[in-house]
Design an enzyme around this catalytic site. Sequence first.
Site, short mmCIF file in Angstrom:
data_model
loop_
_atom_site.label_atom_id
_atom_site.label_comp_id
_atom_site.label_asym_id
_atom_site.label_seq_id
_atom_site.Cartn_x
_atom_site.Cartn_y
_atom_site.Cartn_z
N CYS A 6 0.79 -1.21 0.13
CA CYS A 6 0.03 0.11 -0.11
C CYS A 6 1.07 1.20 0.03
O CYS A 6 1.98 1.14 -0.49
CB CYS A 6 -0.94 -0.13 1.07
SG CYS A 6 -2.29 1.08 0.92
N ASP A 22 -4.22 1.20 9.48
CA ASP A 22 -5.32 2.01 9.49
C ASP A 22 -6.05 1.92 11.04
O ASP A 22 -6.61 3.04 11.39
CB ASP A 22 -6.47 1.59 8.68
CG ASP A 22 -6.01 2.00 7.20
OD1 ASP A 22 -5.33 1.09 6.53
OD2 ASP A 22 -6.11 3.20 6.58
C1 RUB Z 1 -4.31 3.45 3.08
C2 RUB Z 1 -3.52 2.24 3.84
C3 RUB Z 1 -2.28 2.90 4.65
C4 RUB Z 1 -2.81 3.16 5.87
C5 RUB Z 1 -1.54 3.71 6.75
O1 RUB Z 1 -5.49 2.86 2.81
O2 RUB Z 1 -4.15 1.18 4.15
O3 RUB Z 1 -1.45 1.68 4.75
O4 RUB Z 1 -3.68 4.00 6.09
O5 RUB Z 1 -1.31 5.18 6.02
P1 RUB Z 1 -6.60 3.79 1.68
P2 RUB Z 1 -0.58 6.31 6.58
O6 RUB Z 1 -5.57 3.93 0.59
O7 RUB Z 1 -7.69 2.85 1.29
O8 RUB Z 1 -6.83 4.97 2.35
O9 RUB Z 1 0.88 5.82 7.45
O10 RUB Z 1 -0.27 7.34 5.69
O11 RUB Z 1 -1.33 6.90 7.93
#
Ligand code: RUB
Length: 330
Positions: free
Chosen positions: A131, A200
């Site tokens: 991701c 998340d």
């Molecule tokens: C994004 C996702 C990221 C986490 C952490 O999912 O799963 O790994 O949100 O991100 P989506 P961060 O694209 O569906 O929002 O470290 O930037 O908070």
Amino acid sequence: MADQPLDPAVEATAEAIAAMEIRGAATIAAAAATALRTQAVESTATTPAAFEATLRAAGRRLQATRPTAVSLPNAIRYVLQRMDGETVGSLRASIIESADEFVDRLDHAQSDLGAVGANRLRDGDTVMTHCHSTDALGCIATAVDQGKSISAVVKETRPRNQGRITARELCELGVDVTLIVDSAARRYLGRVDHVLVGADSIAADGSVINKIGTSGLAVNARDRGIPVIAAAQTIKLHPDTLTGHTVEIETRDETEVLDDECRQEIGEITVANPAFDVTPPRYVDAIITERGQFPPESIVMLMRELFGEHVCEPWEEPASTTMDSRGIDE
Ligand code: RUB
């Protein structure tokens, strides 16, 4: 009491979060706090009670956009809990102050977390990512700043391909990047030193809720003896899980997986598109936060310290809406 309209900026932010134009847990949290700030600045409410009600309504609108990233309700909780004052002016000032403070803390948390995560990365290491996580990238960015040479194997992350964003940002950092399709991950695990993902939500038992595909990657990594690290600021800790609630997993539209034309060619099938999954703590070696590194099983101690026993929902209407908090009839 007549409902005040929400500021267009709140509506625009809510729509952008729902459509994933604003995405990633930390970015969503900052956007929500900023939208509440704008609502406070632009509010035309003339009474304290009307002002408070509008801010709560803005909180509810933002909160309803995506269910899995707890940074969203945590951001709204942070700002609305600090709404305080006897006049519209003082209430407005309290929201502006707390929203600014929240965004500032977010920035600091990410750099403090990055420093902790970078300690795990050695010169010459290769990291596999999934991701796009600003927290995970913060660890790599700090390691690069320290002069370490880091390579990355970046998973594409179907169906929305957030891995491409990760590939681009790592490239900009000067990291040597190999992009792979998700199903190639096991084949490449033998070439990496760490799996580094974001989160998340983190549940009280240390489970890591992150983009769909994280749990399969973690199980494979454990099988291959590769440590799995989740980089997650403390706004990712899910307070409701302290009292036995589970984290809702968002299901997104099937057209993200298959467009209408392809679907018609295939025939009548079910298309499932869960956006996140749950990695049990036994597959996670460490959770990296701005407060240090934790084994997943001990994260509950930090959660209790940060949230206490009682978690409030300041976006909900108080039981009686016929009187405001100062006992004035509306
Ligand atoms: C994004 C996702 C990221 C986490 C952490 O999912 O799963 O790994 O949100 O991100 P989506 P961060 O694209 O569906 O929002 O470290 O930037 O908070």
